[in-house]
Scaffold this motif. Sequence first.
Motif, PDB file in Angstrom:
ATOM      1  N   TYR A 228      92.629   8.723  28.466  1.00 33.84           N
ATOM      2  CA  TYR A 228      92.256  10.103  28.806  1.00 33.84           C
ATOM      3  C   TYR A 228      93.010  10.605  30.033  1.00 33.84           C
ATOM      4  O   TYR A 228      93.573  11.708  30.046  1.00 33.84           O
ATOM      5  CB  TYR A 228      90.753  10.155  29.051  1.00 33.84           C
ATOM      6  N   ARG A 232      95.724  13.044  28.483  1.00 35.03           N
ATOM      7  CA  ARG A 232      95.150  14.385  28.549  1.00 35.03           C
ATOM      8  C   ARG A 232      95.312  15.035  29.921  1.00 35.03           C
ATOM      9  O   ARG A 232      95.534  16.233  30.025  1.00 35.03           O
ATOM     10  CB  ARG A 232      93.664  14.345  28.174  1.00 35.03           C
ATOM     11  N   PRO A 288      84.273  18.898  31.536  1.00 39.50           N
ATOM     12  CA  PRO A 288      85.646  19.416  31.567  1.00 39.50           C
ATOM     13  C   PRO A 288      86.126  19.827  32.941  1.00 39.50           C
ATOM     14  O   PRO A 288      87.323  19.737  33.240  1.00 39.50           O
ATOM     15  CB  PRO A 288      85.587  20.623  30.609  1.00 39.50           C
ATOM     16  N   LEU A 358      89.855  11.231  17.351  1.00 38.74           N
ATOM     17  CA  LEU A 358      91.149  11.836  17.648  1.00 38.74           C
ATOM     18  C   LEU A 358      91.799  12.373  16.374  1.00 38.74           C
ATOM     19  O   LEU A 358      91.586  11.831  15.290  1.00 38.74           O
ATOM     20  CB  LEU A 358      92.074  10.807  18.313  1.00 38.74           C
ATOM     21  N   PRO A 359      92.562  13.470  16.471  1.00 28.52           N
ATOM     22  CA  PRO A 359      93.031  14.170  17.672  1.00 28.52           C
ATOM     23  C   PRO A 359      92.152  15.346  18.091  1.00 28.52           C
ATOM     24  O   PRO A 359      92.638  16.309  18.690  1.00 28.52           O
ATOM     25  CB  PRO A 359      94.410  14.666  17.234  1.00 28.52           C
ATOM     26  N   GLY A 360      90.871  15.305  17.792  1.00 29.76           N
ATOM     27  CA  GLY A 360      89.982  16.410  18.132  1.00 29.76           C
ATOM     28  C   GLY A 360      89.918  16.678  19.624  1.00 29.76           C
ATOM     29  O   GLY A 360      90.055  15.773  20.447  1.00 29.76           O
ATOM     30  N   ASP A 361      89.684  17.935  19.977  1.00 30.52           N
ATOM     31  CA  ASP A 361      89.648  18.326  21.382  1.00 30.52           C
ATOM     32  C   ASP A 361      88.504  17.665  22.147  1.00 30.52           C
ATOM     33  O   ASP A 361      88.602  17.468  23.369  1.00 30.52           O
ATOM     34  CB  ASP A 361      89.517  19.852  21.491  1.00 30.52           C
ATOM     35  N   GLN A 362      87.409  17.346  21.445  1.00 27.62           N
ATOM     36  CA  GLN A 362      86.234  16.784  22.111  1.00 27.62           C
ATOM     37  C   GLN A 362      86.152  15.261  21.977  1.00 27.62           C
ATOM     38  O   GLN A 362      85.125  14.673  22.294  1.00 27.62           O
ATOM     39  CB  GLN A 362      84.965  17.407  21.518  1.00 27.62           C
ATOM     40  N   ARG A 365      85.438  13.381  25.306  1.00 26.84           N
ATOM     41  CA  ARG A 365      84.132  13.766  25.848  1.00 26.84           C
ATOM     42  C   ARG A 365      83.012  13.099  25.061  1.00 26.84           C
ATOM     43  O   ARG A 365      82.072  12.527  25.644  1.00 26.84           O
ATOM     44  CB  ARG A 365      83.984  15.279  25.807  1.00 26.84           C
TER      45      ARG A 365
END
Length: 398
Positions: A228, A232, A288, A358-362, A365
């Motif tokens: 992460y 990210r 976030p 993955l590759p989801g935005d959340q 989290r």
Amino acid sequence: MPYRTKVTLVYLLGFTLDLLNMFALNAAYPALGQELHASVAQLSWSSNLYMLGLTLVIPLGTWLATRLGERQTLLLSLALFGLGSALAGSAGSIDSLLAWRLLQGLGGGLLIPVGQAMAYRLYAPGQRHHLTSLVMMVALLVPALSPALGGVVVDQGSWRWIFFAMLPLTLITVVLVLAWLPANPPLHAPQPMLELRLLGQPLLRTAMLIYLCVPGVFIGANLVAALYLQQRLGLSATATGALMLPWSVGALAAIAWVRWRFNLSGPKRLLIAGMLIQCAALVWLALPWVAGHQAWLALIFALLGLGSSLCSSSAQSLAFLAIAPAHMGQASALWNLNRQLSFCLGVAVLGAVLNRLLPGDQAFRHTFILAALLTLIPLPLVLKLPGAHALGLTTTTT
């Protein structure tokens, strides 16, 4: 140098090699994955297979030592470990790396139970806390420093040199074993590899579950965090590894607190505090607005060190409270087996979940939130633990 000191040094060097292999590679996962075209699941197994190898041979440690002799068992262990390290550093594919990581673990797994038994045998019961304090300091300093050093190696060279750097320390340990430890004859006294009936002891069973769900989950969350922070948030491998330094500050505070308060208040409050702190820190890491704030990240990792180490130190003390001296060796084998299994499961579960999301935005989290929830699984059992007086603990500071 006294013989006891020599044996202690050999044991601590073996313990250091084990910890280096668990933590030094953390900051190298993105570079390793890019070069070998590895998925998140494969990266998690590069750690998992090393720990699986350790887990598989722990029950064999005492058994082999009685049949080959302790000195010979240590030399066999170091030879396998060194061979696995050289081959892992030369791996040309992720599949071959996974195979050599397993070989590393099979070799390294004999170092801990055999070396531990040799060292503790030479200390009288009233002096063993001195050895324990040395072990705890190694367990704190190596995880704190090795990710940062590993990050520097990756940024300045290649992840392969993390494995090659193990070879000189392995060779030094071999030389010291040959020079300092006398050859002892093998024994043939029959004994079980594992005494599973000890799992019926409720304090040991509860402590083992705590280790699965708190330190074990932290190891898995640390792998997710490394990915992460670099993929990210854009942190370098060095900056990612350096976050284990505030972790070590929190861990040191926890070790000191448990040493002071365990006999006074009992393990229940310490364990509850540790679980809640780790849970909160993981939820915080999932928010976030934390992204990109180095100061907040340092505080979060300090809290992770505090929470995880409150539980690991308290659980280890709790585990052996009701174990008779005659069963201590077998209980120690079960404890070390569970310790390694904890790290394997934490990495496997959280790595698999992240890979699925993955590759989801959340994805990151949700994985951190799952880790926070897993941390709380032992809470109902911890709430039922008796207090210090009922456990027979000393309620004075002397």
